[in-house]
Motif scaffolding. Structure first.
Motif, short mmCIF file in Angstrom:
data_model
loop_
_atom_site.label_atom_id
_atom_site.label_comp_id
_atom_site.label_asym_id
_atom_site.label_seq_id
_atom_site.Cartn_x
_atom_site.Cartn_y
_atom_site.Cartn_z
N GLY A 1 0.82 -1.21 0.00
CA GLY A 1 0.00 0.00 0.00
C GLY A 1 0.85 1.26 0.00
N TRP A 2 1.93 1.26 0.83
CA TRP A 2 2.82 2.41 0.87
C TRP A 2 3.52 2.62 -0.47
CZ3 TRP A 2 2.47 6.26 3.82
CH2 TRP A 2 2.12 6.15 5.17
N LEU A 3 3.96 1.54 -1.09
CA LEU A 3 4.64 1.66 -2.38
C LEU A 3 3.72 2.29 -3.42
CD1 LEU A 3 7.03 1.02 -4.25
CD2 LEU A 3 6.03 -1.25 -4.63
N ILE A 4 2.48 1.81 -3.45
CA ILE A 4 1.52 2.33 -4.44
C ILE A 4 1.17 3.79 -4.15
CG2 ILE A 4 -0.85 2.10 -5.32
CD1 ILE A 4 -0.53 -0.95 -4.77
N SER A 5 0.86 4.09 -2.89
CA SER A 5 0.44 5.46 -2.56
C SER A 5 1.58 6.46 -2.71
CB SER A 5 -0.15 5.52 -1.15
OG SER A 5 0.81 5.16 -0.18
N SER A 6 2.80 6.05 -2.38
CA SER A 6 3.95 6.96 -2.53
C SER A 6 4.21 7.27 -4.00
CB SER A 6 5.20 6.36 -1.89
OG SER A 6 5.02 6.15 -0.51
N THR A 7 4.17 6.21 -4.82
CA THR A 7 4.37 6.42 -6.26
C THR A 7 3.27 7.31 -6.83
OG1 THR A 7 5.41 4.23 -6.44
CG2 THR A 7 4.64 5.26 -8.48
N GLY A 8 2.03 7.01 -6.44
CA GLY A 8 0.91 7.81 -6.92
C GLY A 8 1.02 9.26 -6.46
N ALA A 9 1.47 9.48 -5.22
CA ALA A 9 1.58 10.83 -4.70
C ALA A 9 2.62 11.64 -5.47
CB ALA A 9 1.95 10.79 -3.21
N VAL A 10 3.75 11.00 -5.83
CA VAL A 10 4.77 11.70 -6.60
C VAL A 10 4.22 12.07 -7.98
CG1 VAL A 10 7.03 11.46 -7.71
CG2 VAL A 10 6.71 10.68 -5.36
N ILE A 11 3.48 11.17 -8.60
CA ILE A 11 2.87 11.46 -9.90
C ILE A 11 1.90 12.64 -9.79
CG2 ILE A 11 1.27 10.56 -11.66
CD1 ILE A 11 2.55 7.80 -11.19
N LEU A 12 1.09 12.64 -8.74
CA LEU A 12 0.15 13.73 -8.53
C LEU A 12 0.89 15.04 -8.26
CD1 LEU A 12 -2.51 11.91 -6.31
CD2 LEU A 12 -2.79 12.62 -8.69
N ALA A 13 1.98 14.97 -7.50
CA ALA A 13 2.77 16.17 -7.23
C ALA A 13 3.33 16.75 -8.52
CB ALA A 13 3.90 15.85 -6.25
N LEU A 14 3.80 15.89 -9.42
CA LEU A 14 4.31 16.36 -10.71
C LEU A 14 3.19 16.98 -11.54
CD1 LEU A 14 6.68 13.37 -11.59
CD2 LEU A 14 7.36 15.68 -10.92
N THR A 15 1.97 16.43 -11.42
CA THR A 15 0.81 16.99 -12.12
C THR A 15 0.53 18.41 -11.64
OG1 THR A 15 -0.18 14.80 -12.43
CG2 THR A 15 -1.65 16.71 -12.60
#
Length: 442
Positions: free
Chosen positions: A36-50
């Motif tokens: 869960g942490w791996l998925i949410s951290s990766t997703g958060a970085v993608i959202l931050a770049l957005t």
């Protein structure tokens, strides 16, 4: 606000109730929480770049509302702002409840439901009063609280690995999982629970009018703040899960303090509990700022009552802060009963659902801008931004699924409940425009 104050807003809004109570929420999932942490951290970085790219494109006050409005028009922008505003005060209810959970370390009498609710409400209005004094008072308090909150997290996060027990993070059997679902559903749930810790990564985009050089400052603070939070989360929360047995951790209302007591004795227990109170207060302070800023930008465009856009002598949207404070107070009064961790889980899943909807809007808005205004982007970055937008949108939809049927049901009702207000505002705008036209000289 400069780079460091914006970064303090981003980190401060993320690192709060989520990190300090999440070890208890994740204990039943064991090692699955790492996925869960791996998925949410990766997703958060993608959202931050957005958000970083959208902020460079148009650093308007309102953040997600402004980006969605630019991409899809006023109605979509309004739905995004309405949902995001609800996420802000729903989240503040969760933060205030967690703050009281750690205050119980010092004042055991706060375990009484009436006192717990009263103290939660007092914290909400303390932060509201700070924000009513203006952006200067907010920035000073936020910078100090953000620095102080990192100390206990890093202390437990570093020392905890020297006493780490891998057996506590074993992957449970399917029959042991909460809710009776399989591994895929459990991972989706842990990703949704951990995503709560990243809600707020877009915080620097909202008060854009108060940011120095927003096209440069906001993107840098957003990405840097998200990376800092992700590192602190994974280091510290995983350490706590490896220190305390799952059956003990699930019942803890102050897991970081309990872990510190095991490592350092009673003084560590009280140090970390105090740090958790500071952290929750910092997150509450940051989100109270957004409670006023989100409706202000929407009200300026005539999509919410004009009173929410009015500012006091400090340049603060006082009406928005006061109305939001009343709404948070009502939510704490309704939901602030029962077991602390259960109350926290219910609130954060609803808060995550309403927080992720604006992320879906904004990632789609980036793709929309790429489609209709390709000239605003360089040839070399278009392919990369398409990939970021698509991945961010898919992740947002998957995170919505992970919040569960109950959160989606209530969140959808919250979304739909805002439509009559939008219709009323359109009628009011037409009536006011007609009145102005009648008064105009021929």
């Amino acid at each position: 606000m400069g780079f460091w104050t914006c970064t303090a807003l981003v980190v401060g809004n993320m690192i709060g109730s989520g990190v300090f109570l999440l070890p208890s929420s994740l204990a039943a999932y064991g090692g699955l929480s790492l996925y869960g942490w791996l998925i949410s951290s990766t997703g958060a970085v993608i959202l931050a770049l957005t958000f970083a790219r959208l902020a460079r494109l148009n650093p308007s006050a309102g953040g997600p509302y402004a980006y969605t409005r630019d991409g899809f028009g006023a109605f979509a922008g309004y739905l995004c702002a309405w949902t995001y505003w609800k996420a802000a005060w729903i989240g503040n209810a969760a933060i205030s409840v967690t703050l009281v959970g750690y205050l119980q370390v010092f004042i055991p009498a706060l375990r009484d439901p009436v006192l717990m609710v009263g103290t939660s409400i007092a914290a909400i209005w303390l932060c509201t009063l700070i924000n009513l004094r203006g952006i200067g008072a907010f920035g000073l308090v936020q910078n100090v609280l953000t620095v102080l909150k990192l100390v206990p997290l890093l202390l437990v996060g570093v020392l905890g690995w020297f006493s780490f027990n891998p057996e506590y993070l074993r992957i449970p059997a399917v029959s042991e999982l909460p809710g009776g679902g399989g591994y895929a559903h459990a991972i989706a749930t842990t990703a949704a629970l951990t995503l709560w810790s990243f809600i707020g990564l877009e915080s620097a985009t909202v008060p854009a009018d108060d940011v120095d050089n927003p096209k440069r400052t906001i993107p840098r603070a957003t990405v840097f703040g998200t990376l800092v939070a992700a590192g602190v989360y994974i280091l510290s929360i995983t350490a706590v899960q490896g220190l305390l047995p799952p059956e003990v951790l699930m019942r803890s209302t102050a897991p970081f303090a309990d872990a510190a007591r095991m490592l350092l004795g009673d003084w560590g227990y009280y140090l970390v509990a105090g740090g958790a109170v500071v952290a929750c207060l910092g997150a509450l302070n940051g989100w109270v700022l957004l409670q006023g800023q989100i409706p202000m930008a929407t009200a300026r465009d005539g999509l919410l009552p004009e009173s929410l856009a009015k500012t006091n002598k400090y340049g603060v949207p006082a009406q928005g802060l006061l109305v939001s404070g009343v709404l948070v107070t009502a939510l704490v009064l309704v939901d602030g009963q029962g077991d602390l961790v259960d109350v926290f889980n219910v609130i954060i899943l609803l808060g995550t659902m309403t927080g992720v909807v604006p992320y879906a809007f904004c990632t789609a808005a980036l793709l929309q801008q790429l489609a209709v205004k390709p000239g605003d982007f360089s040839q070399g970055e278009r392919g990369r931004l398409v990939a970021i937008g698509v991945l961010g949108f898919v992740y947002s939809i998957w995170a919505l699924y992970g919040t569960g049927e109950q959160a989606i049901f209530w969140g959808f009702l919250v979304l739909m409940a805002g439509i009559p207000l939008y219709t009323w505002r359109q009628w009011r705008n037409r009536v006011q425009a007609d009145a102005v036209a009648l008064r105009a000289p021929v």
